[in-house]
Design an enzyme around this catalytic site. Structure first.
Site, PDB file in Angstrom:
ATOM      1  N   PRO A   2      37.456   5.375 124.802  1.00 37.95           N
ATOM      2  CA  PRO A   2      37.512   6.706 125.400  1.00 37.95           C
ATOM      3  C   PRO A   2      37.153   7.800 124.403  1.00 37.95           C
ATOM      4  CG  PRO A   2      39.555   5.466 125.757  1.00 37.95           C
ATOM      5  CD  PRO A   2      38.771   4.758 124.723  1.00 37.95           C
ATOM      6  N   GLU A   3      36.042   8.453 124.650  1.00 36.69           N
ATOM      7  CA  GLU A   3      35.659   9.636 123.893  1.00 36.69           C
ATOM      8  C   GLU A   3      35.876  10.834 124.816  1.00 36.69           C
ATOM      9  OE1 GLU A   3      31.773   9.208 122.057  1.00 36.69           O
ATOM     10  OE2 GLU A   3      31.972   7.041 121.933  1.00 36.69           O
ATOM     11  N   LYS A  55      39.622  13.966 121.958  1.00 36.04           N
ATOM     12  CA  LYS A  55      39.936  12.722 122.674  1.00 36.04           C
ATOM     13  C   LYS A  55      41.421  12.622 122.999  1.00 36.04           C
ATOM     14  CE  LYS A  55      36.465  10.523 119.729  1.00 36.04           C
ATOM     15  NZ  LYS A  55      36.200   9.440 118.747  1.00 36.04           N
ATOM     16  N   ARG A 305      30.632   1.108 111.047  1.00 39.55           N
ATOM     17  CA  ARG A 305      30.392   1.147 112.490  1.00 39.55           C
ATOM     18  C   ARG A 305      28.924   0.904 112.788  1.00 39.55           C
ATOM     19  NH1 ARG A 305      35.341   1.210 111.212  1.00 39.55           N
ATOM     20  NH2 ARG A 305      36.792   2.282 112.540  1.00 39.55           N
TER      21      ARG A 305
END
Length: 315
Positions: A2-3, A55, A305
């Site tokens: 969830p951003e 967020k 990442r």
DNA sequence: AGACCCCTGCTG
DNA sequence: CAGCAGGGGTCT
């Protein structure tokens, strides 16, 4: 994961179910996900607001129903979509533009339930009746019309109950500006990037500099803007900064309109997946053709990442 | 700025 | 079945 668009979608989908409702009970199945005050302090409180910062989701709770703030109270019709109303509302202010920019924001409730969903967190309102117990359900908040279920397979998220008055100086809520706020201008973005040698993507991901951007939307915005993710932030030209500012806002607004991006875990407040995956140009598409030029999308590591980009479009 | 940690499901 | 994935905090 969830951003900003996913948390905003959850916020919007939960408003009609939670606002004005009284917390009847709280069941905490996994105590380690809970921080702050005792969950029992919520019982009997009214939900008087749902706000988002980056967020982070902030659920305001008050002893009396009359102290409902900002959101639905002052915007009748904008947020009071009845349960089940599935109409996308992309024209109600640009998804977050009406949110407070931080200092001196809307009055929060007596208590605030601060929620961060980490990577796999879900907050889903379930109609009455006991759904099958799941070992990844860590908490349940009971209301007259159903229950709010907090689930998180990887447990990177958390629930934190705080006095509303203490939110101002909360370390985890010291966040940069909201990219969808009207005040997020090209000038503001230029100020964020200026003088920094760090890769532009790393700057976009830094929540202290700008709130709400995660791996997916950083890669998508940089692709739209034609900017290579590893470019030193301070090296971007004025035109590039302007393009990037617009790209960030566009991709976030389009993602909200599509109710977020679901790879596997993300669900909105009604348990539905988001539809934005099919619109992603580079994220998760290593080896696939760039939609703009056909070059295979590349993947590279940045700070541990994955970073996806088009080696031809993004200079 | 990079390493490591949290945690579990999925991949190779 | 080892290893990877990843938001974000902490430590070096």
């Amino acid at each position: 994961m969830p951003e900003l668009p996913e948390v905003e979608t959850i916020r919007r989908t939960l408003i009609p179910y939670l606002l004005g409702q009284v917390v009847r009970a709280v069941h905490l199945f996994t105590p380690t996900v809970w921080r702050g005050q005792d969950p029992a302090a919520m019982v009997g409180c009214y939900v008087t607001g749902l706000d988002r910062r980056g967020k982070h989701l902030l659920i305001s709770l008050s002893r009396s129903p009359g102290s409902a703030h900002g959101d639905a109270a002052s915007r009748p019709g904008a947020s009071d979509q009845p349960p089940g109303g599935a109409a996308a509302r992309s024209a109600d202010g640009g998804g977050g533009a009406e949110r407070s920019a931080g200092s001196g924001g809307p009055a929060l409730g007596d208590l605030v339930l601060h929620v961060h969903l980490g990577m796999t967190g879900r907050l889903i309102f379930l109609p009455p009746g006991d759904p099958a117990p799941d070992r990844h359900v860590h908490a349940r908040f009971s209301f007259d019309r159903g229950a709010l279920s907090y689930q998180d397979t990887r447990r990177f998220g958390y629930l934190e109950l705080l006095p509303g008055s203490s939110l101002g100086d909360h370390p985890r809520l010291r966040l940069g500006p909201e990219p969808l706020d009207g005040s997020f201008t090209t000038e503001v973005l230029r100020g964020m990037l200026a003088g920094r040698r760090a890769p532009v993507k790393a700057v976009l991901l830094d929540q202290h500099i700008m709130a709400g951007i995660g791996n997916i939307y950083a890669d998508e915005a940089l692709h739209r803007a034609g900017v290579h993710p590893l470019r030193p932030a301070g090296d971007l030209g004025e035109r590039e900064v302007e393009t990037l500012r617009d790209a960030l806002r566009e991709v976030l607004e389009e993602a909200i309109a599509a109710r977020g991006t679901t790879f596997s875990d993300y669900r909105d407040g009604e348990g539905r997946p988001g539809e934005f995956v099919s619109r992603l140009c580079v994220y998760g598409r290593e080896g696939e053709a760039c939609p703009r030029c056909g070059t295979p999308v590349a993947r590279q590591r940045l700070g541990g990442r994955s970073t996806y980009f088009c080696p031809r479009c993004q200079k």
